[in-house]
Write an enzyme that holds these catalytic residues in place. Structure first.
Site, PDB file in Angstrom:
ATOM      1  N   GLU A  65       0.861  -1.156  -0.136  1.00  0.00           N
ATOM      2  CA  GLU A  65      -0.182  -0.036   0.062  1.00  0.00           C
ATOM      3  C   GLU A  65       0.991   1.313  -0.128  1.00  0.00           C
ATOM      4  OE1 GLU A  65      -3.672   0.139   2.433  1.00  0.00           O
ATOM      5  OE2 GLU A  65      -2.497   1.484   3.525  1.00  0.00           O
ATOM      6  N   ARG A 159     -17.230  -6.533  11.391  1.00  0.00           N
ATOM      7  CA  ARG A 159     -17.405  -6.891  12.940  1.00  0.00           C
ATOM      8  C   ARG A 159     -17.797  -5.770  13.404  1.00  0.00           C
ATOM      9  NH1 ARG A 159     -12.500  -5.533  15.208  1.00  0.00           N
ATOM     10  NH2 ARG A 159     -10.845  -5.622  13.763  1.00  0.00           N
TER      11      ARG A 159
END
Length: 374
Positions: A65, A159
């Site tokens: 990244e 989540r």
């Protein structure tokens, strides 16, 4: 850019350019993550990332990244019902980090412009709707602090997050209960959540960890038996934790001991900061050292109060913070020693007699004289 072997990683690194970030594909919480400044360091850091990722997550894949300096870490809370309904529950600012791990979270962000907030909320909703998202989810972005209209999507966490508490505080919603109701088949219409609720004031969460900052600027794990545990209380103060007096910690689990969540209904961020400073100052834990002093120091920094603290602040100021904490600890130790010495001295010295004691002693002494005169 995903990568499984060194050849792939080298090609991807060349395309992205240096400096760059290596991250575990299946990871989170700062594990399996390294910053690479030069091509010569790529191979050894790649191996470290793979090893750490495999140990922590059971998967060794990592991805490349682009490294972005001077950024804020902003995440959007999403709730979807899997029936076409998706709603955002505002954003959280998670820019206060140490070694790529979140330490203090704020909702909503006191730093980003309203125009940037609107774009982030829009994009998070678009991604969730495209997948007919069901349940709670967090869509995370990096926002350029110098050009806030420039931002990058980095990941989605399907989540409940550790920092969901600050969202609960500003919305008045129980995210755990909502998650269970959606899983049981409820729609957003059933929950009266077809639109985002109004966010009230600011909420701040501080993570109290079993660790301390050494004089050299390294975090050292701590633990042992808790001999005294007194969390802060009061209106707008919440503590989520599992500790108690007599609890014996274990190295098998995460270092997180408690979460201190404060909420101020005031639209002024400084009010929430002041409440958080008081709560952290009131937290008493004895038996072993924690990061309470470190968190307290961060909260007192002007960069925190004026919302200019970015993701790299802590790591670049560790030596300064360590020096302040060492100086404060030495001053406290000296003050404690002086107090103990004074208390011991006072204990050895006879207590001064009261007026009544003196009067009674005079009566006792003069009695024989009076009888002799008679």
């Amino acid at each position: 850019v995903l990568g499984e072997d060194m050849a792939q990683i080298k090609a991807q690194a060349a395309a992205v350019g240096y400096p760059l970030m290596l991250k575990a594909s299946w990871g989170g919480g700062g594990r399996g993550m390294r910053q690479v400044h030069a091509a010569d360091d790529l191979e050894k850091l790649f191996e470290r990332c793979q090893s750490e990722a495999a140990l922590a997550f059971g998967q060794s894949a990592v991805y490349v990244e682009q490294y972005l300096p001077d950024v804020r870490h902003i995440e959007v809370q999403i709730l979807g019902d899997g029936q076409g309904g998706v709603v955002h529950l505002w954003e959280r600012d998670c820019s206060v980090q140490r070694q790529n791990q979140k330490l203090i979270e704020i909702a909503p962000s006191p730093a980003i412009p309203a125009s940037t907030r609107d774009l982030l909320l829009r994009d998070a909703l678009t991604m969730a709707q495209s997948e007919n998202y069901r349940g709670l989810g967090t869509f995370e972005f990096l926002v350029d602090a110098n050009k806030p209209e420039r931002y990058f999507f980095i990941e989605a966490n399907a989540r409940l997050q550790v920092e969901h508490t600050v969202t609960e505080a500003i919305t008045g919603l129980d995210l755990v209960a909502l998650q269970l109701k959606v899983a049981d088949g409820a729609s957003l219409a059933d929950l009266n959540l077809t639109e985002a609720p109004q966010a009230e004031g600011f909420a701040i969460q501080c993570r109290v960890n079993m660790e301390t900052l050494s004089e050299k600027g390294f975090f050292k794990p701590t633990g042992g038996q808790i001999t005294h545990y007194a969390p802060p209380t009061g209106f707008g103060v919440r503590v989520d934790g599992f500790a108690y007096r007599g609890y014996q910690t274990s190295t098998r689990y995460d270092s997180l001991l408690a979460k201190v969540i404060t909420h101020s209904r005031s639209p002024v961020f400084a009010s929430a900061v002041a409440k958080t400073q008081r709560a952290i100052a009131d937290f008493q834990i004895e038996g072993f050292d924690t990061n309470l002093a470190f968190v307290k120091d961060l909260l007192n920094q002007p960069e925190f109060s004026n919302s200019t603290l970015l993701t790299g602040f802590v790591d670049t100021h560790l030596s300064e913070i360590s020096a302040r904490l060492t100086e404060a600890a030495a001053a406290l130790s000296e003050k404690t020693a002086l107090s103990e010495k004074t208390a011991l001295s006072e204990k050895k010295s006879p207590e001064p007699k009261s007026a009544l004691d003196i009067f009674l002693s005079l009566i006792h002494i003069s009695e024989p004289t009076r009888q002799a005169e008679i």
